[in-house]
Structures are given as C-alpha cells and as structure tokens.
Write a protein that holds these residues in place. Structure first.
Motif, PDB file in Angstrom:
ATOM      1  N   VAL C 132       0.842  -1.203   0.000  1.00  0.00           N
ATOM      2  CA  VAL C 132       0.000   0.000   0.000  1.00  0.00           C
ATOM      3  C   VAL C 132       0.876   1.252   0.000  1.00  0.00           C
ATOM      4  O   VAL C 132       0.648   2.189  -0.783  1.00  0.00           O
ATOM      5  CB  VAL C 132      -0.953  -0.003   1.221  1.00  0.00           C
ATOM      6  CG1 VAL C 132      -1.679   1.326   1.354  1.00  0.00           C
ATOM      7  CG2 VAL C 132      -1.951  -1.152   1.119  1.00  0.00           C
ATOM      8  N   VAL C 136       0.918   4.097  -2.876  1.00  0.00           N
ATOM      9  CA  VAL C 136       0.583   5.487  -2.554  1.00  0.00           C
ATOM     10  C   VAL C 136       1.736   6.398  -2.977  1.00  0.00           C
ATOM     11  O   VAL C 136       1.522   7.447  -3.583  1.00  0.00           O
ATOM     12  CB  VAL C 136       0.286   5.653  -1.044  1.00  0.00           C
ATOM     13  CG1 VAL C 136       0.321   7.110  -0.632  1.00  0.00           C
ATOM     14  CG2 VAL C 136      -1.067   5.041  -0.701  1.00  0.00           C
ATOM     15  N   ASN C 139       1.754   6.970  -6.533  1.00  0.00           N
ATOM     16  CA  ASN C 139       0.549   7.638  -7.021  1.00  0.00           C
ATOM     17  C   ASN C 139      -0.396   6.706  -7.770  1.00  0.00           C
ATOM     18  O   ASN C 139      -0.944   7.048  -8.809  1.00  0.00           O
ATOM     19  CB  ASN C 139       0.955   8.820  -7.911  1.00  0.00           C
ATOM     20  CG  ASN C 139      -0.137   9.857  -8.027  1.00  0.00           C
ATOM     21  OD1 ASN C 139      -1.031   9.912  -7.187  1.00  0.00           O
ATOM     22  ND2 ASN C 139      -0.077  10.655  -9.053  1.00  0.00           N
ATOM     23  N   GLU C 140      -0.583   5.506  -7.203  1.00  0.00           N
ATOM     24  CA  GLU C 140      -1.549   4.579  -7.781  1.00  0.00           C
ATOM     25  C   GLU C 140      -2.520   4.106  -6.697  1.00  0.00           C
ATOM     26  O   GLU C 140      -2.189   4.119  -5.525  1.00  0.00           O
ATOM     27  CB  GLU C 140      -0.814   3.352  -8.357  1.00  0.00           C
ATOM     28  CG  GLU C 140       0.021   3.705  -9.569  1.00  0.00           C
ATOM     29  CD  GLU C 140       1.003   2.601  -9.942  1.00  0.00           C
ATOM     30  OE1 GLU C 140       1.024   1.571  -9.247  1.00  0.00           O
ATOM     31  OE2 GLU C 140       1.755   2.808 -10.907  1.00  0.00           O
ATOM     32  N   ILE C 141      -3.719   3.694  -7.106  1.00  0.00           N
ATOM     33  CA  ILE C 141      -4.625   3.073  -6.137  1.00  0.00           C
ATOM     34  C   ILE C 141      -4.004   1.745  -5.735  1.00  0.00           C
ATOM     35  O   ILE C 141      -3.652   0.950  -6.603  1.00  0.00           O
ATOM     36  CB  ILE C 141      -6.025   2.839  -6.743  1.00  0.00           C
ATOM     37  CG1 ILE C 141      -6.674   4.182  -7.077  1.00  0.00           C
ATOM     38  CG2 ILE C 141      -6.899   2.071  -5.754  1.00  0.00           C
ATOM     39  CD1 ILE C 141      -8.107   4.054  -7.527  1.00  0.00           C
ATOM     40  N   PRO C 142      -3.848   1.508  -4.420  1.00  0.00           N
ATOM     41  CA  PRO C 142      -3.158   0.285  -3.999  1.00  0.00           C
ATOM     42  C   PRO C 142      -3.724  -0.966  -4.666  1.00  0.00           C
ATOM     43  O   PRO C 142      -4.922  -1.233  -4.620  1.00  0.00           O
ATOM     44  CB  PRO C 142      -3.369   0.278  -2.487  1.00  0.00           C
ATOM     45  CG  PRO C 142      -3.416   1.725  -2.126  1.00  0.00           C
ATOM     46  CD  PRO C 142      -4.154   2.373  -3.271  1.00  0.00           C
ATOM     47  N   PHE C 145      -6.020  -3.523  -2.996  1.00  0.00           N
ATOM     48  CA  PHE C 145      -7.444  -3.273  -2.825  1.00  0.00           C
ATOM     49  C   PHE C 145      -8.226  -3.627  -4.082  1.00  0.00           C
ATOM     50  O   PHE C 145      -9.448  -3.621  -4.087  1.00  0.00           O
ATOM     51  CB  PHE C 145      -7.722  -1.797  -2.508  1.00  0.00           C
ATOM     52  CG  PHE C 145      -7.081  -1.328  -1.250  1.00  0.00           C
ATOM     53  CD1 PHE C 145      -6.764  -2.220  -0.247  1.00  0.00           C
ATOM     54  CD2 PHE C 145      -6.805   0.015  -1.052  1.00  0.00           C
ATOM     55  CE1 PHE C 145      -6.170  -1.785   0.927  1.00  0.00           C
ATOM     56  CE2 PHE C 145      -6.218   0.450   0.115  1.00  0.00           C
ATOM     57  CZ  PHE C 145      -5.901  -0.447   1.097  1.00  0.00           C
ATOM     58  N   ARG C 146      -7.550  -3.845  -5.171  1.00  0.00           N
ATOM     59  CA  ARG C 146      -8.255  -3.973  -6.431  1.00  0.00           C
ATOM     60  C   ARG C 146      -8.236  -5.362  -7.024  1.00  0.00           C
ATOM     61  O   ARG C 146      -9.058  -5.729  -7.834  1.00  0.00           O
ATOM     62  CB  ARG C 146      -7.633  -3.017  -7.463  1.00  0.00           C
ATOM     63  CG  ARG C 146      -8.005  -1.574  -7.237  1.00  0.00           C
ATOM     64  CD  ARG C 146      -7.420  -0.733  -8.321  1.00  0.00           C
ATOM     65  NE  ARG C 146      -5.966  -0.899  -8.376  1.00  0.00           N
ATOM     66  CZ  ARG C 146      -5.207  -0.587  -9.409  1.00  0.00           C
ATOM     67  NH1 ARG C 146      -5.758  -0.105 -10.495  1.00  0.00           N
ATOM     68  NH2 ARG C 146      -3.913  -0.754  -9.363  1.00  0.00           N
TER      69      ARG C 146
END
Lengths: 204, 204, 204
Positions: C132, C136, C139-142, C145-146
């Motif tokens: 995570v 972060v 600069n990406e969505i972790p 979580f995806r």
C-alpha cells in the motif's frame, strides 16, 4: 451518557459509510472496500494517537468501535442501492461525527498537556484526517482541502472551546457548545453551499 | 546560538513556503493551503519521531516552529504575486533547511542509540519526507524521487558526519561541516542542473 | 531455526524486489528506487509497530533486514533485464513473504494483549501495507485493494490461527499451519487467476 455514546457511534458510522461509498465508486472488491471503510473511520484518531504517543492507538483496544464500523460496512454493502435516498441523513451524521471527533481529539491534546493551538490542530486532525487517508488511498486530492467549510468548521469549534474555557465556563458545557457549533456550521454550510475561495495565483 | 536558530527557522520557513506554493498551484482553498503548509514543514520530523517513538512529536511542544510556519503561510498568501522574483532566494533557504533537518534527524537517531546506517536514513527522512507528504497529499509522485540530487545530498552529508566522527573530530564541528556539505552540494547541483539518470528497464 | 530465518529473508527480499521493480517502471532515478524499495519492504511492519507503540520500530534495530533489503535492491538494479524470466519464482517468494509477515504481525498483537480481531488486522497490515505504501508513493490506487485474493488470504490465515488456538493446538504448530495456508491460498489463486468481484453500485 447513553445519548453521548449513541451520538458518537452515529458519527463513527457516518465516517465508515463515507469510506465504503467512496471505495465502491472506485469499484474496489469487497475486501478493498472493507479496508478503506476502516481506514476512513479510524484514520483521524489513529494519526492523532501516533502524534501524541497514545499507543496502542485507541481503536485497537475498543471492540465497540470495531463492531460499529464492521456493521456499517455490511449495511452499506447490502443497502448500497438505497443509500442515495439518505444522502441528507448521512450528511447530518457526518456533521455529528466531525463535531464529536474534533472535541474528543482536542481533549486528548489537553490531557497530554499541549498548548491550545496544538489542541485545536489535533481536534482538526481527528475530525478530518480519516477523510484525508481515504482520499490518499483512493488516489485523489483530499476533498477536505478543496471544498466546503469543513476543516475550518472543526478549527473554529476548537477555538470556541478555548474561548469558553477562558471565560471559566464549566468544561463539559464548553465541550457541548463548541461541538454543537461545529455541527451547526456544517449544517448551514451544506444548506447554502458556501465555500472558501481558492487562492488565485499570478499564473491564472 | 542565535545564528543557529535563525538558520534553522529559515529552513523551516523555506519548507513551509514550498508547501504553500504547491498547494496554491492546485487551487486549494485558503484552509487547504494552511494544512499542506504545516504538513510540508513538519512532515519529515514527524515521521522520524513516530519511527523512533519520540512522542509527543517535536512540533507539538514547540511554539516557535508553529509561529514560524504560520507566519510563512501568511506571508506566502499575501506576497504570492511577488514570490516568483525570489525563486533563487527560496532555493537557497531550502538547501539550508535540508542541511539542518538532516543533521538534526541524524542526531536524534544517535541519541536513540541507533546504528550509523539507520541514523543516516533518519536524517534523510527528516530532510526529505516533508516534501514527500506534500506531494502525496497533492496526488503527485514525490518530486524528491524523480528529480535532482536531493535525498542523495542528504545521505551523503550523513555519511560524511560518520566519516568525520570516525576520525574523532569534535562532534559540533563534524555536524557543521556535514551540514555545509549538504548545502554546498544542493547549491552546485541547482547551479548546473545535475541529476541522476532514471533506471532504464527492458520495456524502454 | 536457520530454515525459518532463510524463509523470512526470502519474503523480505520479495517485497523489496516488488518495490524496486514498480519504482523502475515509473522511471525514478536510482535513489528514488532505493527509497521505494525500503518503504515497500518495511512499510507494513512499520505501520504495525507505530499502531501498537513498539518503538523504535523493528527495522531500525535490525541490521540483517537492512542488509537483505539493500542487497535485493542492488541485485534488482543489476539484473533487471533478466528478472522477467523469474516472475514465477518472485511470486512464490512474495507468497512466502505474505505468510511470514502475517503471522509475525499477528504474534506482535498477541504479545501486546490485543483481541483476536485486532491481531488478525495487524497481521494483514504487516503483510499488505508495504504494498500500500509503495502504491501510494507511486501515485496509484493500492493494487491490494483492487486485485486478487491477497489481503483476504492474509486475514483467512489469521482466522485459522485463532481457530487452531481455540482447539488448544501447540502454538508454533498453529503458526506454521496458518502460514502454510496463506502461502497455499496465494499459490492456488495465482495458478487459477481467481479474484473477488468488484462491488456493483447503482450508477453502473
């Protein structure tokens, strides 16, 4: 006492739901939504506790908060299609959450013997940084920095508390009044859509 | 003593101004700019103190730093149209800030009885992670990872300190010389626009 | 004992390499890659230690971990052109890392006297939040979580541990079995490309 706890749990719940909704909007899987829900609900208090050195941080020892957050997550997941009809209710809960979290954070600062300016800051961190954590994890510029009178409502409430305290007001009354002020400011701001101006730079 | 304090405050001020300018570029409102200003100025030292367990973290107990940051915020807000004429001055302040913050962070590590490699890292965290916090909050890849010899100048200064210490140099002299080395490297790097190469991967 | 340490170091190394590769993909300079490598490898345990108040956080006092991370960084930098042939090996190391980090994190929670639900959470934080932090900072969505059953594998392993403990199983055996379960889940998930569904919202 019971009333106070109910209000506090409504606030936590509002923060949790805002996290869950934002995570679902980014199409995270059910597990990602759970983590963002928790991070949003406990983020502000966690950062405050780590700054002061109140460790283990509060929620690690607080089963009730964990239960409320998990329940809010499940309800949001199940009733997500209907939640849009409750935007107004959720916004009121969120105002309650901001008010409570701010005053709790401020009182933790006082207990740690910190100065008024710092206590006001810790109140703001407690109330607003859950949303900051949520937005950072979802890769967005924190909403609280861009829109609405939100962090400023929190800090104004904190300043009021110390103003009341300087008048020798009974502390629980000062806490209640400044909490109500924060909730009131938020409700009025949402009703009329007020916001601060962005800062114009010469390049504009 | 006075000279030392003035230098330290100039450095803090430079970090604060860099935060305020970056936040205004993203058109945050006046309140968002304030939060980013603080986070940039205190972010590095805060992360260091949380890693070591120096809590409450330093700035919570330091009125002078808070005052300097708030003053820098107000000055940046008022004089933002003229600040572009002072880019060079601000860059010099920033170099001073990096030098001071690095050596302060390194010394906190030594006081905590940590190994030289870790102390150098803590110096770098203190000097550079305020900018990292700023860029994460503004949703950008931290500048310090992409451009210029910045974190590396900080770590080189930290290594110099331990080299001097290994020669049994008087510690305050070692601290001063390695701080000057960091400032000097930054000034030379900015003058000639040096940077490290990005790493080429096979996909390029 | 030796076997256990080798496994743990392989896990740390896998986390470090994943950080280095992600940073190189974003074309950071050699120094930025180093910082991301460290942050990825130690991020989860650092957040766990700061939450519990185990300070100075673990890696500050652990030369061996620092050496392994630095070595992994150098190897990744030198052999980056060949690493793509080892994707499968690295994925297995990463599963090992997740299993170990989860159980270590969970045990730290038990030592701090925290409740099972919180210990499972701390295990997940230790195993997953290095990634995570990496995402972060870049600069990406972790990713965690995806995609994939990753944080959920960690939490399932944690639940298993407490199930075994409730059966009065010998603790080191419970730890070993739940660790193997996490590794096994990850290997099966990667083999068949399973993932949780994203949550569908009414706007879809």
């Amino acid at each position: 006492m019971l009333f106070r706890e109910i209000m506090e749990m409504l606030g936590t719940s509002a923060f949790a739901i805002s996290g869950a909704l934002a995570a679902m909007r980014q199409r995270l899987d059910v597990f990602g939504v759970l983590v963002i829900t928790f991070a949003t609900a406990v983020g502000g208090g966690t950062i405050r506790d780590m700054l002061i050195g109140n460790t283990p941080v509060a929620w690690l020892k607080d089963q009730q908060t964990i239960t409320v957050i998990f329940g809010s997550y499940l309800l949001t997941l199940i009733f997500r299609r209907y939640l849009r009809h409750f935007n107004r209710t959720l916004a009121v809960f969120d105002a309650v959450g901001l008010g409570f979290a701010t005053i709790v954070g401020l009182q933790r600062g006082i207990e740690a013997g910190l100065s008024p300016a710092v206590c006001v800051t810790l109140g703001m961190v407690t109330g607003c940084f859950g949303g900051v954590v949520r937005d950072v994890l979802l890769n967005e510029i924190p909403l609280v920095f861009r829109k609405d009178i939100y962090a400023s409502a929190s800090m104004l409430g904190g300043l009021l508390y110390f103003l009341f305290a300087a008048w020798d007001m009974f502390r629980p009354l000062a806490a209640t009044l400044s909490m109500l002020a924060i909730i009131g400011i938020r409700l009025v701001v949402m009703r009329y859509g007020w916001e601060f101006p962005g800062v114009k730079t010469p390049e504009d």
